[in-house]
Design a protein around this motif. Structure first.
Motif, PDB file in Angstrom:
ATOM      1  N   GLN A 194       0.791  -1.222   0.000  1.00  0.00           N
ATOM      2  CA  GLN A 194       0.000   0.000   0.000  1.00  0.00           C
ATOM      3  C   GLN A 194       0.829   1.281   0.000  1.00  0.00           C
ATOM      4  O   GLN A 194       0.370   2.312  -0.490  1.00  0.00           O
ATOM      5  CB  GLN A 194      -0.948   0.014   1.202  1.00  0.00           C
ATOM      6  CG  GLN A 194      -1.959  -1.131   1.191  1.00  0.00           C
ATOM      7  CD  GLN A 194      -2.846  -1.111   2.423  1.00  0.00           C
ATOM      8  OE1 GLN A 194      -2.814  -0.158   3.210  1.00  0.00           O
ATOM      9  NE2 GLN A 194      -3.651  -2.149   2.593  1.00  0.00           N
ATOM     10  N   GLN A 195       2.059   1.228   0.518  1.00  0.00           N
ATOM     11  CA  GLN A 195       2.831   2.462   0.657  1.00  0.00           C
ATOM     12  C   GLN A 195       4.107   2.454  -0.181  1.00  0.00           C
ATOM     13  O   GLN A 195       4.210   3.207  -1.147  1.00  0.00           O
ATOM     14  CB  GLN A 195       3.169   2.715   2.134  1.00  0.00           C
ATOM     15  CG  GLN A 195       1.925   2.893   3.007  1.00  0.00           C
ATOM     16  CD  GLN A 195       2.266   3.383   4.402  1.00  0.00           C
ATOM     17  OE1 GLN A 195       3.168   4.188   4.595  1.00  0.00           O
ATOM     18  NE2 GLN A 195       1.545   2.853   5.393  1.00  0.00           N
ATOM     19  N   SER A 196       5.054   1.603   0.143  1.00  0.00           N
ATOM     20  CA  SER A 196       6.331   1.661  -0.565  1.00  0.00           C
ATOM     21  C   SER A 196       7.020   0.301  -0.529  1.00  0.00           C
ATOM     22  O   SER A 196       6.921  -0.431   0.459  1.00  0.00           O
ATOM     23  CB  SER A 196       7.241   2.723   0.066  1.00  0.00           C
ATOM     24  OG  SER A 196       8.520   2.702  -0.526  1.00  0.00           O
ATOM     25  N   ARG A 197       7.702  -0.004  -1.636  1.00  0.00           N
ATOM     26  CA  ARG A 197       8.487  -1.237  -1.699  1.00  0.00           C
ATOM     27  C   ARG A 197       9.878  -1.039  -1.128  1.00  0.00           C
ATOM     28  O   ARG A 197      10.552  -2.012  -0.794  1.00  0.00           O
ATOM     29  CB  ARG A 197       8.601  -1.709  -3.159  1.00  0.00           C
ATOM     30  CG  ARG A 197       7.276  -2.044  -3.790  1.00  0.00           C
ATOM     31  CD  ARG A 197       7.441  -2.421  -5.238  1.00  0.00           C
ATOM     32  NE  ARG A 197       8.371  -3.505  -5.415  1.00  0.00           N
ATOM     33  CZ  ARG A 197       8.708  -4.021  -6.599  1.00  0.00           C
ATOM     34  NH1 ARG A 197       8.172  -3.532  -7.694  1.00  0.00           N
ATOM     35  NH2 ARG A 197       9.565  -5.013  -6.673  1.00  0.00           N
ATOM     36  N   GLN A 198      10.316   0.224  -1.026  1.00  0.00           N
ATOM     37  CA  GLN A 198      11.623   0.536  -0.466  1.00  0.00           C
ATOM     38  C   GLN A 198      11.448   1.622   0.591  1.00  0.00           C
ATOM     39  O   GLN A 198      11.494   2.813   0.278  1.00  0.00           O
ATOM     40  CB  GLN A 198      12.585   0.988  -1.564  1.00  0.00           C
ATOM     41  CG  GLN A 198      12.939  -0.112  -2.549  1.00  0.00           C
ATOM     42  CD  GLN A 198      13.957   0.336  -3.575  1.00  0.00           C
ATOM     43  OE1 GLN A 198      14.088   1.538  -3.852  1.00  0.00           O
ATOM     44  NE2 GLN A 198      14.681  -0.600  -4.143  1.00  0.00           N
TER      45      GLN A 198
END
Length: 403
Positions: free
Chosen positions: A88-92
């Motif tokens: 939902q927010q960030s892969r990193q």
């Protein structure tokens, strides 16, 4: 044409002095009509279905013959909170986000970073998927090139580009050229339909621009009866695309490094020759200069040449990537990877290297710790034994003195 009179205004599509009534002098089977483009839609859906069957049933056995193997990847441990953040927010996550995740999940920074690294690796496309995509494109380009060459090798405009404009626009269309156009148009439409499911590469935006420019170019050239020059453009592009996809197929296999390097050299030479020399000097020169010997400039003339210029700009962009790969190949002695590789590959390969280094350091640290503990244990035992021996010796000496 009656539905959209402004779009089909003859001043946009035909040279000055030529009307749609003049075009009707050709028989219906010999005259390109805009409604013929609708044939490309079912062909595009057919290509999507055929590609699914090819990648599912034909590409895997071909890949096994070439030694294509997918890397074994470690899966990230199940963690609903981290998974929710990942999707939902960030892969990193940033450093501040990692700190908040540490307090939220009760894990260390190293554990959080390792989880995200493993999770990103799970989403990376495997070599089997990459091989299937390259193999599908190779077989299409190979067949399309053979069909196009068969249709054009004995045509006068294949050898003399001035023939592309002789008696234009009253040039009869051959059925072979009609199907050649529809197959190419249907194929590029299928690439757009599958673009969300295909492997994302670093030149993703350029690929989308290329597909749209190609579709507009094919559609406009068909309606304006630029079929002769259009067939030459398609044949020129297919000639180097065959070599590109075949080089990628060998690159994904095992034990084909030398073959892959040779294919890359041949592809680079053909690409640079056809896209940076032949295309501007023959195709663009023909449409920009030689066509003016037959008719005066009009709206369709400018639009068609603008699309060709867009393709040429993309050729220059990709030529830069190829020359960068050639530089690495010549001066580093090997071809590391495709400059057009999937979008996350470069970062993920670095992460894999970091992960391997971390695992190696951790493994060495564990071995060093075990060895140190073993030595400390041996030293402790040795000291205890020495103390006991010395104590016994001193006791025996005292007893002798007492006696």
């Amino acid at each position: 044409m009656d539905l959209l009179p402004d779009i089909w205004k003859q001043d946009y599509w035909l040279p000055p002095g030529v009307t749609w009534t003049d075009m009707e002098q050709l028989a219906d089977s010999d005259r390109p009509r805009p409604q013929d483009l609708l044939t490309a839609l079912p062909l595009a859906l057919g290509f999507v279905a055929l590609r699914y069957v090819f990648e599912r049933f034909l590409a895997p056995p071909i890949g096994r013959c070439l030694g294509v193997r997918s890397r074994l990847q470690m899966t990230a441990a199940p963690s609903p909170k981290l998974e929710s953040f990942y999707t939902q927010q960030s892969r990193q996550p940033s450093q501040s986000e990692i700190v908040s995740l540490m307090s939220l999940c009760g894990q260390t920074q190293r554990q959080i970073e390792t989880w995200f690294r493993l999770r990103r690796n799970q989403d990376r496309p495997c070599h089997t998927k990459k091989f299937g995509e390259a193999a599908w494109r190779f077989f299409f380009y190979f067949i399309a090139f053979l069909v196009g060459l068969t249709c054009l090798i004995d045509r006068p405009w294949f050898w003399d580009q001035r023939e592309c404009w002789r008696q234009y626009p009253l040039q009869p269309m051959e059925r072979a050229h009609y199907w050649y156009y529809m197959l190419e148009l249907g194929f590029y439409c299928s690439l757009l339909l599958r673009i969300s499911a295909d492997i994302k590469r670093k030149d993703f935006k350029e690929q989308v621009i290329h597909h749209f420019a190609t579709i507009f170019l094919l559609s406009f050239s068909y309606c304006a009866n630029y079929i002769r020059i259009g067939t030459l453009v398609m044949l020129l592009h297919d000639s180097s695309d065959i070599l590109l996809e075949s080089a990628k197929m060998f690159n994904y296999g095992t034990g084909w490094r030398k073959t892959c390097d040779i294919m890359f050299i041949v592809f680079a030479a053909v690409f640079l020759l056809t896209r940076l020399v032949v295309f501007p000097s023959k195709i663009i020169y023909t449409t920009l200069v030689l066509s003016m010997e037959i008719f005066e400039p009009f709206a369709g003339y400018y639009f068609f040449n603008i699309l060709l210029m867009v393709l040429q700009a993309l050729h220059v962009f990709w030529a830069g990537l190829i020359l960068r790969m050639a530089y690495k190949f010549v001066f580093l002695g090997k071809l590391d990877k495709d400059e057009r590789s999937d979008e996350e590959s470069e970062a993920e390969e670095d992460n894999e290297g970091e992960e391997a280094m971390d695992e190696g350091v951790e493994y060495c640290w564990e071995r060093s710790t075990d060895a140190l503990n073993s030595k400390l244990s041996m030293l402790t035992n040795s000291c205890v034994l020495n103390n006991l021996t010395n104590h016994r010796a001193s006791v025996a000496d005292r007893m002798r003195k007492a006696q």
